[in-house]
Design an enzyme around this catalytic site. Structure first.
Site, PDB file in Angstrom:
ATOM      1  N   ASP A 297       3.925   5.138 -10.675  1.00 43.34           N
ATOM      2  CA  ASP A 297       3.100   4.588  -9.604  1.00 43.34           C
ATOM      3  C   ASP A 297       2.381   3.351 -10.154  1.00 43.34           C
ATOM      4  O   ASP A 297       2.432   3.054 -11.350  1.00 43.34           O
ATOM      5  CB  ASP A 297       2.096   5.650  -9.157  1.00 43.34           C
ATOM      6  CG  ASP A 297       1.482   5.363  -7.795  1.00 43.34           C
ATOM      7  OD1 ASP A 297       1.843   4.352  -7.174  1.00 43.34           O
ATOM      8  OD2 ASP A 297       0.632   6.164  -7.356  1.00 43.34           O
TER       9      ASP A 297
ATOM     10  N   ASP B 236       1.446   4.089   0.273  1.00 46.86           N
ATOM     11  CA  ASP B 236       0.280   4.805   0.787  1.00 46.86           C
ATOM     12  C   ASP B 236       0.144   4.648   2.296  1.00 46.86           C
ATOM     13  O   ASP B 236      -0.665   3.850   2.788  1.00 46.86           O
ATOM     14  CB  ASP B 236      -0.985   4.305   0.083  1.00 46.86           C
ATOM     15  CG  ASP B 236      -0.959   4.608  -1.404  1.00 46.86           C
ATOM     16  OD1 ASP B 236      -0.152   5.459  -1.818  1.00 46.86           O
ATOM     17  OD2 ASP B 236      -1.745   4.006  -2.157  1.00 46.86           O
TER      18      ASP B 236
END
Length: 935
Positions: free
Chosen positions: A535, A610
């Site tokens: 990430d 996200d």
């Protein structure tokens, strides 16, 4: 993850980075540049179409077996460029433009192409003072180089397929000395404006045809509180492409937008610049986490592709002469005999590097996919288990929490393969470690999962806590592997651990060291069933400009501005290599990445970042993954349920139903959301979620076969309808339904409170079968489908055979030796075909030892036959054929199994109302030759 919390960073960290994030659940647009705020984009976009100042010097033409070279001159400033043209194998053309004699080398992107593309000979058909005509080989294709002004046209017969610089927007800012240092260089001239300057009203020009006034942002640029120094000065490049006959273009992910790209007239161009965007907005061209500079153009006659190989910040402008015209307006043009041909014009603008563009001429969609795959590689062949269901949240609290969630799936009879750990599992956000209080016995935890034939993923991000007590930091420091700031010191910025260093993954030796850290004796507590999540690898820098790294940071001799968009690819590359090395090169890796670039498909999976628990975010997941599939990345998914906020029960169920039919199937949620394991929403909703997850597992043989095909051919797994129906204009803008392979059509329900959806079933000669009811529908129609909360409209194409495993167990590995059911959906001509692929599901033996089964399944002339597609392959399976369902069948008088020279009767049932023939327990091994005869 892109939201700061006290639990995650600590109070001091929050204070330090709070200025960079909005406190509300919405993107703060002010954190990210528009084109007008990006000096090079504003400068380049100020150039309007017109007469190009560039001229081809035909007397410099040189032709070898592999390439043509030719000098170009900018008549405004007399700077010479070098044009290189290559005819590549597979109907592709490569165009490179660089400075003839740059002050120092300009960046050319490494490690993206899998090899130097093989060339084919170019030949000159004709040449005069106006230009040169080159043969591109087959089908009367020609490349025309016009001299004054410089222009390239690719033609097939009388048709122009594509033109370069036809609008005169080629602009190449050459390297130069700053005016403050020019006095130190004898004869150096100050050139402070865009080399392609061609406007007539820009004021007085100097003797080289350039503006006397130095423009803002050439040598230094400030955005918010950050100043970007530019020791190389302005270095941007631009080139326009015209596509006659084209109205529909796709690709250039990642953007939260429709599948069909919009025109950018009157707004910002599409931006390609990997960024950590806090809860991104939808339906706009803002940059997101990844960038793949590949665009596809499609009409009823041809599909083509443009691959702009540049890793710097890039903007893409799109205009069309049919933009804004209504259907009525287009009909009026036709009635009135308007001769205007549709055309789409595209302009690419990059901050640095060179022009290096690959033109993929198709002509079929499948050919463009194979052309692009020949350049950058195909989708990695994932372990079978990674195609199952993944359970994730930020964060599962400790080992007991993991054990409880794992048991919950068993108690509620819901299969899953992977459980995930976010950053809280590590000791103080020190990656490659475990929190000694929350996860004191990681091997015991992993062994518990392994006993159930399940797996785990832990997060390993590329920002490293600056801590003298941290082994990883100390080794990177001692080896001098950190990215440097403009002053040559280690670059540091804020991320989850607080003050962090950023490894320079552009260095092969750094990547090799990083890979070695995944060895079982280095990553303490790891086991063979632990995989990895990368990430924040844009890279995310909380206190950096636009929440990323400063462009004047240094990777050896190159600035970060040159390499920005490939940083994330390098992180995933090194991580995947680490997983392979830890097994001695035997086991396939599984690595999820957020940032990506062209070629990232070779290293694992991607997700859309996200998102939020909103209906529009559910809808946008479809075109976002379709766009990625078109440019090589098939292994795509979105956070089921939405990362931010709390979904309604209806939204959660609908998201599971959608995600189960997308390639990467993972539920994920933010730290501040309520828990949402599938059994927490009441028995009825648990049953709905259980059912759709079980549908996913039943179809794993089909998913696995499609990923094998993607790995071998580059064909996308999840694809728009137009890929398989390229002449059906009704499919060109559809992005609320999609195909899985060629044989399953899915129309998820993405509207709140929906009581029905309208699905377009393509193919005038096709029939489609509802996979739940087996009802048959004709193609080339809009079909209204009443729905309830349990409905997920899915159709199997008539003419296809899909293998399934209908005995669903706790994980995919538990189903390894289970029997198959074949779903044979007959076409109107009573024909069907499909394939069955089987291997061990996890190793490279399919490649290194040819240990796999690949069979052709064909129904014709009332006989279903299994034949071997790989006679020299050697793999044995215990799986057998348990059942065969033939949809659209006629009732036979008897059914015989012909195998090993014998004929054996087979029990069957026939449903007259639905024309479904069911053959029960024919019993043949899935890897054997056999024929079922219907008499």
């Amino acid at each position: 993850m892109a939201v700061i919390s006290i639990e995650r960073m600590g109070l001091l960290s929050v204070v330090c980075v709070s200025l960079f994030f909005s406190s509300t659940f919405a993107v703060d647009r002010g954190n990210f540049k528009t084109c007008d705020q990006s000096a090079f984009c504003k400068r380049q976009r100020a150039l309007k179409p017109g007469q190009s100042p560039y001229r081809a010097l035909l007397e410099t033409l040189e032709l070898s077996d592999s390439r043509l070279t030719l000098q170009l001159i900018n008549d405004n400033n007399k700077v010479h460029l070098l044009l290189e043209l290559y005819r590549l194998q597979g109907n592709m053309t490569r165009v490179k433009i660089n400075e003839l004699k740059p002050l120092k080398p300009r960046f050319e992107v490494p490690d993206v192409l899998i090899a130097e593309p093989p060339t084919e000979p170019l030949s000159v058909l004709s040449k005069d003072d106006n230009g040169v005509v080159l043969s591109l080989g087959a089908e009367n294709q020609r490349l025309i180089v016009s001299a004054r002004p410089f222009r390239l046209d690719i033609m097939e017969g009388p048709e122009v397929l594509l033109s370069l610089n036809s609008r005169g927007l080629l602009a190449f800012e050459h390297l130069r000395l700053h005016k403050d240092t020019q006095a130190q260089a004898d004869g150096a001239e100050v050139k402070e404006s865009v080399d392609g300057d061609q406007q007539q009203d820009e004021g007085k020009k100097d003797e080289d045809g350039e503006s006397e006034k130095e423009e803002d942002g050439l040598w230094e640029e400030t955005f918010k509180s950050h100043t970007d120094t530019k020791p190389n000065g302005p270095t941007s490049i631009s080139l326009d492409f015209s596509l006659p006959g084209v109205e529909h273009v796709y690709g250039i992910p990642e953007h939260a937008d429709d599948l069909k790209l919009k025109t950018t007239d009157g707004g910002d161009p599409y931006r390609l610049y990997n960024l950590d965007v806090f809860q991104y907005e939808l339906y706009n061209p803002m940059a997101l986490y990844g960038s793949i500079p590949v665009m596809l153009a499609h009409n009823t006659q041809r599909t083509m592709g443009i691959f702009w190989l540049n890793a710097a910040e890039t903007w893409v402008d799109i205009s069309s002469n049919t933009a804004g015209k209504t259907v009525f307006g287009k009909m009026l043009d036709f009635v009135q005999g308007s001769s205007e041909k549709p055309q789409t014009d595209v302009r690419w603008i990059s901050e640095s590097g060179i022009i290096d563009v690959f033109i993929m001429l198709g002509p079929k969609p499948s050919k463009v996919f194979s052309q692009y795959a020949s350049l950058t590689g195909t989708q990695s062949f994932p372990p079978l288990a990674s195609l199952g269901y993944h359970q994730c949240r930020w964060n599962y609290n400790d080992q007991e929490d993991v054990k409880s969630v794992d048991q919950g799936f068993d108690q509620h009879d819901i299969p899953y393969d992977f459980i995930w750990l976010d950053i809280e599992h590590a000791d103080g956000k020190r990656y490659f470690t475990w929190d000694p209080h929350k996860f004191p016995q990681p091997k015991e935890m992993l062994q518990g999962l392994m006993d159930k034939r399940r797996k785990m993923v832990s997060i390993v991000d590329p920002h490293i806590r600056v801590d003298s007590g941290y082994k990883i930091h100390n080794e990177i420091t001692s080896k001098d592997f950190y990215v440097k700031n403009k002053d040559g010191k280690n670059y540091e910025g804020w991320c989850w651990p607080g003050n962090s260093g950023y490894p320079d993954f552009t260095k092969p030796e750094m990547r090799a060291w990083w890979a070695s850290m995944f060895a079982y004796d280095q990553y303490e507590g790891s086991m063979e069933n632990l995989f990895t999540w990368n990430d924040m690898n844009e890279p995310s820098v909380f206190n950096g400009p636009e929440v990323t790294m400063h462009k004047d940071a240094l990777h050896g001799k190159w600035e970060h501005r040159d390499i920005h968009n490939i940083y994330g690819l390098y992180v995933q590359m090194a991580t995947a290599e680490g997983q392979i090395q830890r097994s001695g090169g035997v086991e396939r890796p599984f690595v999820l990445t957020r940032a990506f670039f062209a070629g990232s498909q070779r290293y694992g999976a991607v997700w859309t970042g996200d998102n939020a628990a909103e209906w529009d975010h559910l809808k946008i997941s479809i075109p976002m993954c379709l766009s990625l599939g078109l440019v090589g990345v098939s292994f795509c998914g979105a956070d089921v349920g939405g990362f931010f906020k709390n979904p309604s029960t209806e939204l959660l169920v609908r998201w599971y139903q959608t995600g189960a039919y997308q390639p990467f199937f993972r539920a994920h949620a933010h730290l501040d959301t309520t828990r949402r394991e599938p059994w927490l929403f009441g028995p009825e909703n648990t049953a709905l979620i259980r059912e759709v997850i079980r549908q996913r597992y039943a179809l794993l043989p089909y998913w696995y076969q499609l990923f094998y095909q993607a790995h071998k051919t580059g064909m996308p797994v999840m694809r728009p309808l137009w890929v398989d129906y390229p002449k059906d204009t009704a499919t060109f803008t559809i992005d609320d339904e999609f195909l899985i392979g060629s044989d399953l059509l899915v129309h998820p329900v993405t509207e709140e409170g929906s009581r029905g959806v309208t699905a377009y079933l393509p193919g005038a000669e096709e029939v489609w079968y509802d996979v739940h009811t087996f009802q048959k529908h004709n193609g080339a129609q809009n079909l209204y489908i009443p729905v309830t909360l349990s409905s997920i409209p899915v159709f199997q194409r008539g003419g296809s055979i899909i293998p399934r495993k209908d005995r669903v167990r706790r994980s995919s590995t538990c189903m390894e030796n289970d029997p198959y059911t074949l779903y044979v959906a007959l076409s109107p001509k009573k024909f069907a075909e499909g394939e069955l692929y089987i291997d061990d599901g996890h190793s490279f033996n399919y490649d290194t030892k040819k240990e796999f089964i690949h069979r052709s399944l064909t129904f014709a002339n009332n006989a279903l036959t299994s034949s071997n597609l790989c006679p020299d392959c050697n793999f044995l399976t215990s799986s057998w054929i348990e059942k065969v369902l033939i949809l659209g069948a006629s009732k036979p008088s008897k059914v015989l199994l012909k195998m090993d020279g014998k004929e054996t009767p087979v029990d069957f049932e026939f449903d007259t109302s639905m024309s479904v023939l069911t053959l029960r327990k024919p019993g043949m091994n899935a890897g054997a030759d056999w024929t079922l005869l219907l008499q």
